[in-house]
Write an enzyme that holds these catalytic residues in place. Structure first.
Site, PDB file in Angstrom:
ATOM      1  N   ARG A 159     -10.595  -6.628  40.097  1.00  0.00           N
ATOM      2  CA  ARG A 159     -11.792  -7.503  39.731  1.00  0.00           C
ATOM      3  C   ARG A 159     -13.192  -6.587  40.042  1.00  0.00           C
ATOM      4  O   ARG A 159     -13.018  -5.803  40.748  1.00  0.00           O
ATOM      5  CB  ARG A 159     -11.317  -8.896  40.658  1.00  0.00           C
ATOM      6  CG  ARG A 159      -9.932  -9.634  40.366  1.00  0.00           C
ATOM      7  CD  ARG A 159      -9.972 -10.338  41.411  1.00  0.00           C
ATOM      8  NE  ARG A 159     -10.993 -11.276  41.968  1.00  0.00           N
ATOM      9  CZ  ARG A 159     -11.296 -12.145  42.751  1.00  0.00           C
ATOM     10  NH1 ARG A 159     -10.501 -12.459  43.684  1.00  0.00           N
ATOM     11  NH2 ARG A 159     -12.452 -13.498  42.531  1.00  0.00           N
TER      12      ARG A 159
ATOM     13  N   LYS B 180      -3.361 -12.200  49.203  1.00  0.00           N
ATOM     14  CA  LYS B 180      -2.976 -13.665  48.857  1.00  0.00           C
ATOM     15  C   LYS B 180      -3.186 -14.084  48.141  1.00  0.00           C
ATOM     16  O   LYS B 180      -2.789 -15.494  48.132  1.00  0.00           O
ATOM     17  CB  LYS B 180      -4.207 -14.069  49.581  1.00  0.00           C
ATOM     18  CG  LYS B 180      -5.554 -13.586  49.841  1.00  0.00           C
ATOM     19  CD  LYS B 180      -6.300 -14.431  50.874  1.00  0.00           C
ATOM     20  CE  LYS B 180      -7.390 -14.203  50.920  1.00  0.00           C
ATOM     21  NZ  LYS B 180      -7.523 -15.446  49.321  1.00  0.00           N
ATOM     22  N   ASP B 181      -3.356 -13.947  46.572  1.00  0.00           N
ATOM     23  CA  ASP B 181      -4.080 -14.227  45.420  1.00  0.00           C
ATOM     24  C   ASP B 181      -2.461 -13.479  43.898  1.00  0.00           C
ATOM     25  O   ASP B 181      -1.964 -14.570  43.938  1.00  0.00           O
ATOM     26  CB  ASP B 181      -5.206 -13.300  44.549  1.00  0.00           C
ATOM     27  CG  ASP B 181      -6.545 -13.258  45.002  1.00  0.00           C
ATOM     28  OD1 ASP B 181      -6.527 -14.836  46.351  1.00  0.00           O
ATOM     29  OD2 ASP B 181      -7.445 -12.737  44.936  1.00  0.00           O
TER      30      ASP B 181
ATOM     31  N   ARG C 186      -6.458 -24.887  52.176  1.00  0.00           N
ATOM     32  CA  ARG C 186      -5.655 -24.762  53.454  1.00  0.00           C
ATOM     33  C   ARG C 186      -6.456 -24.609  54.191  1.00  0.00           C
ATOM     34  O   ARG C 186      -5.726 -25.208  55.172  1.00  0.00           O
ATOM     35  CB  ARG C 186      -4.657 -22.713  53.457  1.00  0.00           C
ATOM     36  CG  ARG C 186      -4.357 -22.421  54.948  1.00  0.00           C
ATOM     37  CD  ARG C 186      -3.533 -20.824  54.526  1.00  0.00           C
ATOM     38  NE  ARG C 186      -5.247 -20.845  54.006  1.00  0.00           N
ATOM     39  CZ  ARG C 186      -5.827 -19.752  55.284  1.00  0.00           C
ATOM     40  NH1 ARG C 186      -5.901 -20.091  56.605  1.00  0.00           N
ATOM     41  NH2 ARG C 186      -7.146 -19.471  54.320  1.00  0.00           N
TER      42      ARG C 186
ATOM     43  N   ARG D  97     -17.554 -22.257  45.496  1.00  0.00           N
ATOM     44  CA  ARG D  97     -16.700 -21.423  45.131  1.00  0.00           C
ATOM     45  C   ARG D  97     -17.841 -20.676  45.125  1.00  0.00           C
ATOM     46  O   ARG D  97     -19.199 -20.907  46.099  1.00  0.00           O
ATOM     47  CB  ARG D  97     -16.851 -22.011  43.876  1.00  0.00           C
ATOM     48  CG  ARG D  97     -15.585 -22.564  44.109  1.00  0.00           C
ATOM     49  CD  ARG D  97     -14.497 -22.422  44.034  1.00  0.00           C
ATOM     50  NE  ARG D  97     -14.211 -21.040  43.129  1.00  0.00           N
ATOM     51  CZ  ARG D  97     -13.699 -20.678  42.305  1.00  0.00           C
ATOM     52  NH1 ARG D  97     -13.456 -21.717  41.100  1.00  0.00           N
ATOM     53  NH2 ARG D  97     -13.578 -19.630  41.870  1.00  0.00           N
TER      54      ARG D  97
ATOM     55  N   ARG E  30     -21.688 -17.186  49.433  1.00  0.00           N
ATOM     56  CA  ARG E  30     -21.782 -18.386  50.050  1.00  0.00           C
ATOM     57  C   ARG E  30     -22.134 -17.740  51.580  1.00  0.00           C
ATOM     58  O   ARG E  30     -23.140 -19.010  52.409  1.00  0.00           O
ATOM     59  CB  ARG E  30     -19.413 -18.209  50.822  1.00  0.00           C
ATOM     60  CG  ARG E  30     -19.039 -18.114  49.330  1.00  0.00           C
ATOM     61  CD  ARG E  30     -17.695 -18.788  50.053  1.00  0.00           C
ATOM     62  NE  ARG E  30     -16.219 -18.570  48.325  1.00  0.00           N
ATOM     63  CZ  ARG E  30     -14.989 -18.833  49.142  1.00  0.00           C
ATOM     64  NH1 ARG E  30     -15.097 -19.615  49.692  1.00  0.00           N
ATOM     65  NH2 ARG E  30     -14.838 -18.898  47.746  1.00  0.00           N
TER      66      ARG E  30
ATOM     67  N   CYS F  49      -0.329 -20.148  45.636  1.00  0.00           N
ATOM     68  CA  CYS F  49      -1.624 -19.029  46.186  1.00  0.00           C
ATOM     69  C   CYS F  49      -2.504 -19.943  46.507  1.00  0.00           C
ATOM     70  O   CYS F  49      -2.675 -20.204  47.831  1.00  0.00           O
ATOM     71  CB  CYS F  49      -2.069 -18.418  45.607  1.00  0.00           C
ATOM     72  SG  CYS F  49      -0.940 -16.937  44.431  1.00  0.00           S
TER      73      CYS F  49
END
Length: 304
Positions: free
Chosen positions: A7, A77-78, A125, A143, A149, A237
C-alpha cells in the site's frame, strides 16, 4: 529483482521496506517497492460501511495475480480469513508489539481524560471496548493515516486517539504514546502487529525462499489461533472482535483471550482458553464456539 507490492501509505511502505530489505539481504537480489492504491486508502467512509473485509488488500492481490508484483506485504489484521485462490501466505515475519495505545493531549491516560473528552478511532473494535469501560468518553469515528490522526490531537480536533503500538513503533513515533493499553482492558485485533507476505501459489521457488528468510514460527502460531477464532465467528476484519494469543514461557502452551462487543459497549463477551501450541487452529475454533454459545452470535446480529 523481486518486486514487493505495498500500500502507498507511509506506514505500509515502512513495513514493506523491512520485508524488502530482509529479502535483499537473504537473496542478494535487488528488491524494489511497488506502491498500489487500495479502495480502503481512497475512501473516506467508515470502515464498517465501505465493504469491510478486504478493502485494504484486494488491489494488492490483483497486482500479485496479474504479475505486476512478485510478493505482497499486508498488515495481517487486514487480510480476510477466507483463502484466496492461487495465492498463499508464504511467511509471517516476527511480530511487533500487538497492543493498542492512547495518544492524548497533555500526556493524559484514559482515566485522566474528563468525561465528554473526544477520543477518535476508525476501529469498531476499539470503539466498542472503549465504550464498555464506562468512562463517559465521546468516541468519534475518524479515518486517515497515522500522521493525520496524530495531527488531530495536536490541532485540538480531538482530545485523544487510539492506535496500534506496532504502527507507531515502525514509524519511530512511540515517544508520542501517553498510555499503552493492557490487553485485558483493550484486546487487540486478530493479527495486529503481524505482517503477512503473500505469493502466488504456483511460484514454488520464491515461496520457499520467502519462507526461509522471513518466517517466524512463534508469530505464525499465535496468529493462526487468532484468525482461526475470527473465521469460526464468521466475523470480518472490521467486526468488533479482539483476539490475542501468547505462547507461555515454557514454549509448550498457547493462551488465547478474545472479546466480542456490542458496538455501543453495553454487552461484552470475554473468554480465554489454553491449549498446546500444536493445536493453535483448534484452540481458536473451540474458543469461538464457546463464545457463540455464550451470546456472541446475538451481539453480531445487533452490531450489524
Amino acid at each position: 529483482m523481486i518486486r514487493v507490492g505495498t500500500r502507498a501509505s507511509e506506514l505500509a511502505r515502512t513495513q514493506s521496506r523491512l520485508v524488502a530489505d530482509a529479502l535483499a539481504a537473504g537473496t542478494g537480489q535487488r528488491c524494489t517497492l511497488v506502491p498500489v492504491t487500495t479502495y480502503g486508502d481512497v475512501s473516506s467512509g467508515p470502515l464498517s460501511q465501505i465493504g469491510g473485509s478486504g478493502v485494504f488488500v484486494a488491489a494488492l492481490r490483483t497486482a500479485l495475480l496479474t504479475g505486476q508484483v512478485d510478493v505482497a506485504v499486508h498488515s495481517f489484521k487486514d487480510l480476510p480469513t477466507a483463502p484466496e485462490p492461487d495465492l498463499v501466505v508464504a511467511a509471517v515475519p516476527a511480530r511487533e508489539d500487538p497492543r493498542d495505545v492512547l495518544v492524548a493531549r497533555d500526556g493524559l491516560t484514559l482515566t485522566d481524560l474528563p468525561p465528554g473528552s473526544r477520543v477518535g478511532t476508525g476501529s469498531p473494535r476499539r470503539a466498542a471496548q472503549l465504550r464498555a469501560l464506562g468512562l463517559g468518553l465521546d468516541v468519534l469515528d475518524i479515518r486517515g493515516n497515522v500522521g493525520t490522526r496524530l495531527r488531530q490531537v495536536a490541532d485540538g480536533a480531538v482530545d485523544a486517539v487510539l492506535l496500534a503500538a506496532a504502527g507507531l513503533a515502525r514509524l519511530g513515533r512511540l515517544d508520542e504514546v501517553t498510555q499503552v493499553l493492557d490487553p485485558d482492558q483493550m484486546v487487540p485485533a486478530p493479527g495486529q502487529g503481524a505482517l503477512a507476505v503473500e505469493c502466488r501459489a504456483a511460484d514454488d521457488p520464491l515461496r520457499a525462499v520467502v519462507r526461509e528468510i522471513l518466517e517466524h514460527p512463534p508469530t505464525s502460531i499465535a496468529v493462526t489461533a487468532e484468525r482461526s477464532l475470527l473465521a469460526a465467528l464468521e466475523a470480518g476484519c472490521t467486526a468488533p472482535v479482539g483476539a490475542l494469543a501468547e505462547i507461555a514461557d515454557d514454549g509448550d502452551a498457547l493462551r488465547l483471550r478474545a472479546v466480542v462487543a456490542e458496538l455501543d459497549g453495553r454487552t461484552v463477551v470475554r473468554r480465554s482458553a489454553t491449549a498446546p501450541v500444536a493445536d493453535a487452529a483448534e484452540l481458536g475454533r473451540d474458543l469461538a464456539q464457546q463464545m457463540l454459545t455464550d451470546g456472541a452470535a446475538e451481539l453480531f446480529a445487533v452490531s450489524r
